[in-house]
Design a protein around this motif. Structure first.
Motif, short mmCIF file in Angstrom:
data_model
loop_
_atom_site.label_atom_id
_atom_site.label_comp_id
_atom_site.label_asym_id
_atom_site.label_seq_id
_atom_site.Cartn_x
_atom_site.Cartn_y
_atom_site.Cartn_z
N GLY A 102 0.78 -1.23 0.00
CA GLY A 102 0.00 0.00 0.00
C GLY A 102 0.81 1.28 0.00
O GLY A 102 0.24 2.37 -0.02
N CYS A 103 2.15 1.18 -0.02
CA CYS A 103 2.97 2.40 0.03
C CYS A 103 3.10 3.07 -1.34
O CYS A 103 3.59 4.19 -1.42
CB CYS A 103 4.35 2.10 0.61
SG CYS A 103 5.42 1.13 -0.47
N GLY A 104 2.67 2.39 -2.40
CA GLY A 104 2.75 2.97 -3.73
C GLY A 104 3.82 2.36 -4.62
O GLY A 104 4.15 2.91 -5.67
N LYS A 105 4.36 1.21 -4.21
CA LYS A 105 5.44 0.56 -4.97
C LYS A 105 5.10 0.36 -6.44
O LYS A 105 5.86 0.72 -7.32
CB LYS A 105 5.77 -0.83 -4.40
CG LYS A 105 6.34 -0.87 -3.04
CD LYS A 105 6.67 -2.29 -2.61
CE LYS A 105 5.50 -3.22 -2.55
NZ LYS A 105 4.55 -2.98 -1.47
N ALA A 109 6.01 1.46 -11.92
CA ALA A 109 5.50 1.52 -13.29
C ALA A 109 5.80 2.88 -13.92
O ALA A 109 6.19 2.95 -15.10
CB ALA A 109 4.00 1.23 -13.31
N PHE A 110 5.63 3.96 -13.17
CA PHE A 110 5.95 5.30 -13.68
C PHE A 110 7.44 5.40 -14.01
O PHE A 110 7.82 5.94 -15.05
CB PHE A 110 5.59 6.38 -12.67
CG PHE A 110 4.15 6.81 -12.67
CD1 PHE A 110 3.12 5.97 -13.05
CD2 PHE A 110 3.80 8.08 -12.24
CE1 PHE A 110 1.79 6.37 -13.02
CE2 PHE A 110 2.48 8.51 -12.20
CZ PHE A 110 1.48 7.65 -12.61
N ARG A 150 9.05 6.17 -17.64
CA ARG A 150 9.91 7.34 -17.89
C ARG A 150 11.27 6.93 -18.43
O ARG A 150 11.86 7.62 -19.26
CB ARG A 150 10.10 8.15 -16.60
CG ARG A 150 8.87 8.86 -16.09
CD ARG A 150 8.74 10.31 -16.49
NE ARG A 150 9.80 11.19 -16.17
CZ ARG A 150 9.87 11.96 -15.09
NH1 ARG A 150 8.92 11.92 -14.18
NH2 ARG A 150 10.90 12.76 -14.92
N LEU A 151 11.79 5.79 -17.97
CA LEU A 151 13.11 5.34 -18.39
C LEU A 151 13.08 4.40 -19.60
O LEU A 151 14.13 4.09 -20.16
CB LEU A 151 13.81 4.62 -17.22
CG LEU A 151 14.18 5.50 -16.03
CD1 LEU A 151 14.56 4.65 -14.83
CD2 LEU A 151 15.31 6.45 -16.41
N GLU A 171 5.78 13.12 -8.85
CA GLU A 171 6.79 13.89 -8.13
C GLU A 171 7.81 12.96 -7.48
O GLU A 171 9.02 13.25 -7.45
CB GLU A 171 6.14 14.78 -7.07
CG GLU A 171 5.35 15.92 -7.66
CD GLU A 171 4.67 16.77 -6.59
OE1 GLU A 171 5.17 16.83 -5.44
OE2 GLU A 171 3.63 17.38 -6.91
N LEU A 172 7.34 11.84 -6.94
CA LEU A 172 8.25 10.86 -6.35
C LEU A 172 9.21 10.32 -7.41
O LEU A 172 10.41 10.17 -7.15
CB LEU A 172 7.46 9.70 -5.71
CG LEU A 172 6.55 10.07 -4.54
CD1 LEU A 172 5.77 8.84 -4.10
CD2 LEU A 172 7.32 10.67 -3.40
N VAL A 173 8.70 10.05 -8.60
CA VAL A 173 9.53 9.54 -9.69
C VAL A 173 10.59 10.57 -10.07
O VAL A 173 11.77 10.23 -10.24
CB VAL A 173 8.66 9.14 -10.90
CG1 VAL A 173 9.50 8.92 -12.14
CG2 VAL A 173 7.84 7.91 -10.57
N THR A 174 10.22 11.82 -10.19
CA THR A 174 11.18 12.87 -10.51
C THR A 174 12.26 12.95 -9.44
O THR A 174 13.45 13.09 -9.75
CB THR A 174 10.46 14.22 -10.67
OG1 THR A 174 9.52 14.11 -11.76
CG2 THR A 174 11.43 15.35 -10.94
N GLU A 175 11.86 12.81 -8.17
CA GLU A 175 12.84 12.83 -7.08
C GLU A 175 13.80 11.64 -7.19
O GLU A 175 15.02 11.81 -7.06
CB GLU A 175 12.09 12.79 -5.73
CG GLU A 175 12.99 12.92 -4.52
CD GLU A 175 12.24 12.96 -3.20
OE1 GLU A 175 12.93 12.94 -2.17
OE2 GLU A 175 10.99 13.01 -3.21
N VAL A 176 13.27 10.45 -7.45
CA VAL A 176 14.11 9.26 -7.58
C VAL A 176 15.09 9.44 -8.74
O VAL A 176 16.30 9.15 -8.59
CB VAL A 176 13.24 8.00 -7.80
CG1 VAL A 176 14.09 6.80 -8.22
CG2 VAL A 176 12.44 7.67 -6.55
N LEU A 177 14.60 9.88 -9.87
CA LEU A 177 15.48 10.07 -11.04
C LEU A 177 16.62 11.04 -10.73
O LEU A 177 17.76 10.80 -11.13
CB LEU A 177 14.67 10.56 -12.24
CG LEU A 177 13.66 9.56 -12.80
CD1 LEU A 177 12.77 10.22 -13.85
CD2 LEU A 177 14.36 8.35 -13.38
#
Length: 170
Positions: A14-17, A22-23, A27-28, A157-163
């Motif tokens: 449930g944390c959004g994994k 997938a996002f 993106r990559l 936004e989380l994906v942008t932060e990870v990238l």
């Protein structure tokens, strides 16, 4: 930090994994597998019944995830897997000693994740198992190839932060 070829997006149910993984894959333009799809049927049934998995249950699943990464490596692909990877020993099994596997830990509070689980439909993992996941969770240590992201922001936004943290261009 060594070159990132494989990312395991990890955390409690449930944390959004799945969404973040997938996002990221989109993106990559990397391969993506939902780790839950690699569970043996017996594990899925056990969770459906509200019975927490133990290490014996998880072992074949973790080895299947590690095999998937090895297969991608052998095919010269990069990939992302959504997988709880709750304990350090699970992450070690998944990485198999390779330095191109990195973990993205999506950290959230029990109350906020419980709210997400209550709203989620069509998943076999009941909200009743959330506390057992938090009890099992060993947050990644500073010596592990992992970054920690708080789950409060929208997935994009989380994906942008990870990238940005992993220095990956998308």
């Amino acid at each position: 930090m060594s070159a990132v070829r494989f990312i395991v997006v990890m955390g409690v149910s449930g944390c959004g994994k799945s969404t973040v993984a997938a996002f990221l894959a989109g993106r990559l333009d990397w391969e993506f597998i939902e780790g839950d799809a690699l569970h043996p049927a017996a594990n899925v049934e056990k969770m459906r019944q509200g019975i927490p998995l133990d290490d014996t249950d998880r072992e074949p699943w973790l080895h299947e995830i590690a095999r998937t990464i090895r297969d991608w490596r052998g095919a010269d692909k990069a990939g992302i897997i959504a997988c709880s990877a709750l304990r350090r020993c699970y992450r070690e099994t998944i990485a198999g000693g390779a330095d191109d596997v990195h973990f993205v830990y999506l950290r959230g509070s029990s109350p906020s994740i419980a709210q997400r689980l209550a709203a989620r439909q069509g998943h076999y993992m009941p909200a009743s198992l959330l506390e057992s996941q938090f009890a099992t969770l060993e947050e990644p240590g500073p010596d592990e190839p992992a970054i920690t992201i708080d789950t409060g922001a929208p997935a994009d936004e989380l994906v942008t932060e990870v990238l940005g943290i992993l220095h990956l261009a998308a």
